[in-house]
Structures are given as structure tokens and as C-alpha cells.
Design a protein around this motif. Sequence first.
Motif, mmCIF file in Angstrom:
data_model
loop_
_atom_site.group_PDB
_atom_site.id
_atom_site.type_symbol
_atom_site.label_atom_id
_atom_site.label_comp_id
_atom_site.label_asym_id
_atom_site.label_seq_id
_atom_site.Cartn_x
_atom_site.Cartn_y
_atom_site.Cartn_z
ATOM 1 N N MET A 1 0.849 -1.185 0.000
ATOM 2 C CA MET A 1 0.000 0.000 0.000
ATOM 3 C C MET A 1 0.884 1.234 0.000
ATOM 4 S SD MET A 1 -3.171 0.800 0.162
ATOM 5 C CE MET A 1 -4.093 2.252 0.395
ATOM 6 N N VAL A 2 0.539 2.173 -0.832
ATOM 7 C CA VAL A 2 1.292 3.417 -0.942
ATOM 8 C C VAL A 2 0.781 4.386 0.114
ATOM 9 C CG1 VAL A 2 1.834 5.345 -2.467
ATOM 10 C CG2 VAL A 2 1.628 3.052 -3.401
ATOM 11 N N ASP A 3 1.706 5.057 0.774
ATOM 12 C CA ASP A 3 1.345 6.055 1.777
ATOM 13 C C ASP A 3 1.290 7.420 1.093
ATOM 14 O OD1 ASP A 3 0.704 6.997 4.275
ATOM 15 O OD2 ASP A 3 2.782 7.114 4.975
ATOM 16 N N LEU A 4 0.079 7.850 0.739
ATOM 17 C CA LEU A 4 -0.104 9.087 -0.011
ATOM 18 C C LEU A 4 -0.117 10.305 0.913
ATOM 19 C CD1 LEU A 4 -2.975 7.923 -2.369
ATOM 20 C CD2 LEU A 4 -0.551 8.074 -2.913
ATOM 21 N N THR A 5 0.375 11.423 0.382
ATOM 22 C CA THR A 5 0.310 12.682 1.106
ATOM 23 C C THR A 5 -1.079 13.286 0.928
ATOM 24 O OG1 THR A 5 0.996 14.013 -0.784
ATOM 25 C CG2 THR A 5 2.761 13.122 0.624
ATOM 26 N N GLU A 6 -1.396 14.294 1.723
ATOM 27 C CA GLU A 6 -2.673 14.995 1.572
ATOM 28 C C GLU A 6 -2.793 15.616 0.180
ATOM 29 O OE1 GLU A 6 -4.011 17.750 4.577
ATOM 30 O OE2 GLU A 6 -2.889 16.648 6.104
ATOM 31 N N GLU A 7 -1.682 16.140 -0.302
ATOM 32 C CA GLU A 7 -1.680 16.766 -1.620
ATOM 33 C C GLU A 7 -1.979 15.735 -2.711
ATOM 34 O OE1 GLU A 7 0.758 17.139 0.644
ATOM 35 O OE2 GLU A 7 0.748 19.280 1.093
ATOM 36 N N GLU A 8 -1.375 14.558 -2.603
ATOM 37 C CA GLU A 8 -1.614 13.513 -3.591
ATOM 38 C C GLU A 8 -3.069 13.040 -3.551
ATOM 39 O OE1 GLU A 8 2.813 11.494 -3.863
ATOM 40 O OE2 GLU A 8 1.517 11.004 -2.159
ATOM 41 N N ARG A 9 -3.627 12.936 -2.352
ATOM 42 C CA ARG A 9 -5.031 12.544 -2.231
ATOM 43 C C ARG A 9 -5.936 13.596 -2.889
ATOM 44 N NH1 ARG A 9 -5.465 8.142 0.959
ATOM 45 N NH2 ARG A 9 -3.831 7.809 2.495
ATOM 46 N N ALA A 10 -5.617 14.861 -2.688
ATOM 47 C CA ALA A 10 -6.401 15.936 -3.312
ATOM 48 C C ALA A 10 -6.265 15.883 -4.829
ATOM 49 C CB ALA A 10 -5.953 17.294 -2.780
ATOM 50 N N ALA A 11 -5.065 15.598 -5.306
ATOM 51 C CA ALA A 11 -4.840 15.507 -6.752
ATOM 52 C C ALA A 11 -5.615 14.326 -7.345
ATOM 53 C CB ALA A 11 -3.350 15.378 -7.053
ATOM 54 N N ILE A 12 -5.681 13.229 -6.624
ATOM 55 C CA ILE A 12 -6.442 12.066 -7.089
ATOM 56 C C ILE A 12 -7.923 12.418 -7.187
ATOM 57 C CG2 ILE A 12 -7.247 9.760 -6.427
ATOM 58 C CD1 ILE A 12 -4.345 9.247 -5.437
ATOM 59 N N THR A 13 -8.440 13.134 -6.205
ATOM 60 C CA THR A 13 -9.843 13.547 -6.234
ATOM 61 C C THR A 13 -10.122 14.416 -7.452
ATOM 62 O OG1 THR A 13 -10.044 13.381 -3.839
ATOM 63 C CG2 THR A 13 -11.650 14.775 -4.968
ATOM 64 N N ALA A 14 -9.234 15.365 -7.721
ATOM 65 C CA ALA A 14 -9.398 16.224 -8.900
ATOM 66 C C ALA A 14 -9.322 15.398 -10.183
ATOM 67 C CB ALA A 14 -8.328 17.312 -8.901
ATOM 68 N N THR A 15 -8.442 14.425 -10.209
ATOM 69 C CA THR A 15 -8.279 13.564 -11.377
ATOM 70 C C THR A 15 -9.514 12.711 -11.611
ATOM 71 O OG1 THR A 15 -5.884 13.515 -11.029
ATOM 72 C CG2 THR A 15 -6.823 11.770 -12.390
ATOM 73 N N MET A 16 -10.110 12.227 -10.535
ATOM 74 C CA MET A 16 -11.314 11.400 -10.663
ATOM 75 C C MET A 16 -12.424 12.160 -11.367
ATOM 76 S SD MET A 16 -11.217 9.475 -6.940
ATOM 77 C CE MET A 16 -12.974 9.483 -6.826
ATOM 78 N N LYS A 17 -12.522 13.446 -11.111
ATOM 79 C CA LYS A 17 -13.552 14.258 -11.764
ATOM 80 C C LYS A 17 -13.319 14.311 -13.269
ATOM 81 C CE LYS A 17 -14.338 16.982 -7.636
ATOM 82 N NZ LYS A 17 -14.148 18.249 -6.958
ATOM 83 N N ARG A 18 -12.076 14.460 -13.671
ATOM 84 C CA ARG A 18 -11.748 14.507 -15.102
ATOM 85 C C ARG A 18 -12.020 13.168 -15.771
ATOM 86 N NH1 ARG A 18 -6.577 18.190 -16.361
ATOM 87 N NH2 ARG A 18 -6.765 17.002 -18.276
ATOM 88 N N VAL A 19 -11.622 12.087 -15.104
ATOM 89 C CA VAL A 19 -11.831 10.756 -15.657
ATOM 90 C C VAL A 19 -13.334 10.452 -15.743
ATOM 91 C CG1 VAL A 19 -11.459 8.285 -15.239
ATOM 92 C CG2 VAL A 19 -9.567 9.890 -14.965
ATOM 93 N N ALA A 20 -14.083 10.912 -14.749
ATOM 94 C CA ALA A 20 -15.530 10.688 -14.755
ATOM 95 C C ALA A 20 -16.192 11.359 -15.959
ATOM 96 C CB ALA A 20 -16.150 11.201 -13.459
ATOM 97 N N LEU A 21 -15.730 12.535 -16.332
ATOM 98 C CA LEU A 21 -16.284 13.209 -17.511
ATOM 99 C C LEU A 21 -16.045 12.385 -18.776
ATOM 100 C CD1 LEU A 21 -15.283 16.919 -16.776
ATOM 101 C CD2 LEU A 21 -17.577 15.909 -16.691
ATOM 102 N N LEU A 22 -14.866 11.797 -18.864
ATOM 103 C CA LEU A 22 -14.552 10.957 -20.014
ATOM 104 C C LEU A 22 -15.390 9.677 -19.978
ATOM 105 C CD1 LEU A 22 -12.948 10.458 -22.557
ATOM 106 C CD2 LEU A 22 -11.042 9.664 -21.135
ATOM 107 N N MET A 23 -15.588 9.121 -18.793
ATOM 108 C CA MET A 23 -16.417 7.924 -18.670
ATOM 109 C C MET A 23 -17.862 8.216 -19.051
ATOM 110 S SD MET A 23 -14.825 5.174 -18.150
ATOM 111 C CE MET A 23 -16.315 4.209 -17.918
ATOM 112 N N ASP A 24 -18.327 9.440 -18.799
ATOM 113 C CA ASP A 24 -19.671 9.828 -19.242
ATOM 114 C C ASP A 24 -19.787 9.693 -20.761
ATOM 115 O OD1 ASP A 24 -20.756 10.364 -16.746
ATOM 116 O OD2 ASP A 24 -20.330 12.515 -16.845
ATOM 117 N N GLU A 25 -18.725 10.071 -21.475
ATOM 118 C CA GLU A 25 -18.719 9.967 -22.927
ATOM 119 C C GLU A 25 -18.661 8.506 -23.381
ATOM 120 O OE1 GLU A 25 -15.678 12.309 -24.807
ATOM 121 O OE2 GLU A 25 -16.027 14.002 -23.471
ATOM 122 N N ILE A 26 -17.829 7.714 -22.715
ATOM 123 C CA ILE A 26 -17.644 6.314 -23.087
ATOM 124 C C ILE A 26 -18.882 5.494 -22.728
ATOM 125 C CG2 ILE A 26 -16.340 4.210 -22.564
ATOM 126 C CD1 ILE A 26 -13.855 6.051 -22.206
ATOM 127 N N GLY A 27 -19.401 5.760 -21.542
ATOM 128 C CA GLY A 27 -20.543 4.999 -21.043
ATOM 129 C C GLY A 27 -20.130 4.178 -19.829
#
Length: 68
Positions: A1-27
Amino acid sequence: MVDLTEEERAAITATMKRVALLMDEIGWTTPLADLTEAQVRALIEEAVEGFREAMSDIARAQTPEVPF
């Protein structure tokens, strides 16, 4: 298990939003095995670029301005 920093966790959350938009297009019901190579590549690129941009934004926000 990777020990993520608070900043990395925040970046992952922001990334999930972008990926979700693409998944909306894909289905969302499209099985992973049914994705085309281009769709998989687009998801990976969106995730990597989103994470890089978010980490850059976080670093910029935490860096004090030079007073001159």
C-alpha cells in the motif's frame, strides 16, 4: 500500500472528476474489456495529465510569492 500525502489525495480527487467526464462519454456500463485501445489510452492520458495538473496547482498555491 502506498502512503499518499494529503496533496496527492487531493490531486487524485481532482483527477477522478476529469476521468468521470470521459467515462460519461464512453458509457459507465461499458465493460473494461470492451473498451477500444483509443478509449483506454484516453483514460490513462486523462488520469496522468489530471494528476500532473492538480499537483502543479497545489504546489503553486503552497509556494509563497517572491516579494520583488
